[in-house]
Write an enzyme that holds these catalytic residues in place. Sequence first.
Site, PDB file in Angstrom:
ATOM      1  N   SER A  79     124.046  97.042 -58.734  1.00  0.00           N
ATOM      2  CA  SER A  79     124.184  98.335 -57.686  1.00  0.00           C
ATOM      3  C   SER A  79     123.290  97.749 -56.601  1.00  0.00           C
ATOM      4  O   SER A  79     121.889  96.881 -57.028  1.00  0.00           O
ATOM      5  CB  SER A  79     123.727  98.881 -57.830  1.00  0.00           C
ATOM      6  N   TYR A  82     117.968 104.908 -62.665  1.00  0.00           N
ATOM      7  CA  TYR A  82     119.466 104.770 -62.559  1.00  0.00           C
ATOM      8  C   TYR A  82     119.042 102.827 -61.228  1.00  0.00           C
ATOM      9  O   TYR A  82     119.499 102.201 -62.332  1.00  0.00           O
ATOM     10  CB  TYR A  82     120.014 104.974 -61.759  1.00  0.00           C
TER      11      TYR A  82
END
Length: 258
Positions: free
Chosen positions: A137, A149
Site C-alpha cells: 500500500s 497497518y
Amino acid sequence: MPRPVALITGPTSGLGEGFARRYAADGYDLVLVAPEADELQRVADKLHQAHGVAGDVLVADLADPEGRAAVARRLADGVQVLVNNAGIGIAGEFWTIDPALLQTQLDVNVTAVMHLTRAALPAMLRAGAGTVINIGSIAGLLPERGSTYSASKAWVVSFSEGLSSGLAGTGVSVHALCPGYMHTNFHRRAGITMSSMPSFMWLNIDDVVDQCLSQATKGTVVIVPGLQYKVLTTGGRMLPRAITRRLTKICGQGQGRT
C-alpha cells in the site's frame, strides 16, 4: 496442455477479485483462498462460466496457523502465480484496540505473506519460472497513515525488495504492489469513513491490476499505480519525514485508524 495456475488470497471482492478476473481472462486456472466458503464458490462459479477456467476453492483463515498450513501445502504442489492480497485494516487508535485483534492483523498482513511466499518458492525455483505479487500500500511508503497497518505494509515492501534481489537470475520474480485508495469493501469492513476523500484520489481496480501486471512484466519490483500516487510517494521520499508526516496527517486521514 494444462493451464497455468494462480493462487489468490482474499479474492471475494475488491482488488483480489480484480486479480481473479484478470487471470481467469488470461486463461489461468485459479485457487481461491478466503474464510467465506459461499463467497468463494460464487466467485469461482462466475469465473468458470465467463472464461471456462477451473476455480478451486480453499476455505482457510490466514490468521490461523492451520489455515496458513493448508494453503502452504497447496502451494508446495506448485503454482505459476501467487497473489498475497488478503489484508486487514482496523479503525481506532492503537492504544484502544484489543491486542488479540492487533495480532490477527499482523498474522494476516505479515505472517501469512511470509509463510505463503516461502511455501510457493521451491516449486517455482525448480520450474525456473514464477511470479509472486504481494499487495502492499502507499501506506507502507508514507508515514502517519495508521500505525500497525502502515508498518505491516512497509514490511511487505521491504520483504519483497530484499527477496527480489535474492531471486535475481532464477526466473522467479517478486513484486510489491502499492496502490492508493480504491472503491472496495476494505474501508467499510475496517469501519473507516472515507467520504471526505476527493474523487481524483480514487483508483479503478481493473486499472490497478493492468498497471501491476504490465509493470511486473517489465521487472518493476515496487509498483505504484496512478500518476497522483507516483507524485505523492516520490515527493514523500524527497521531503524531510517531519514535513511528510504533517502533510499526510492533513491529507491522508492518518488519525483514527491503526
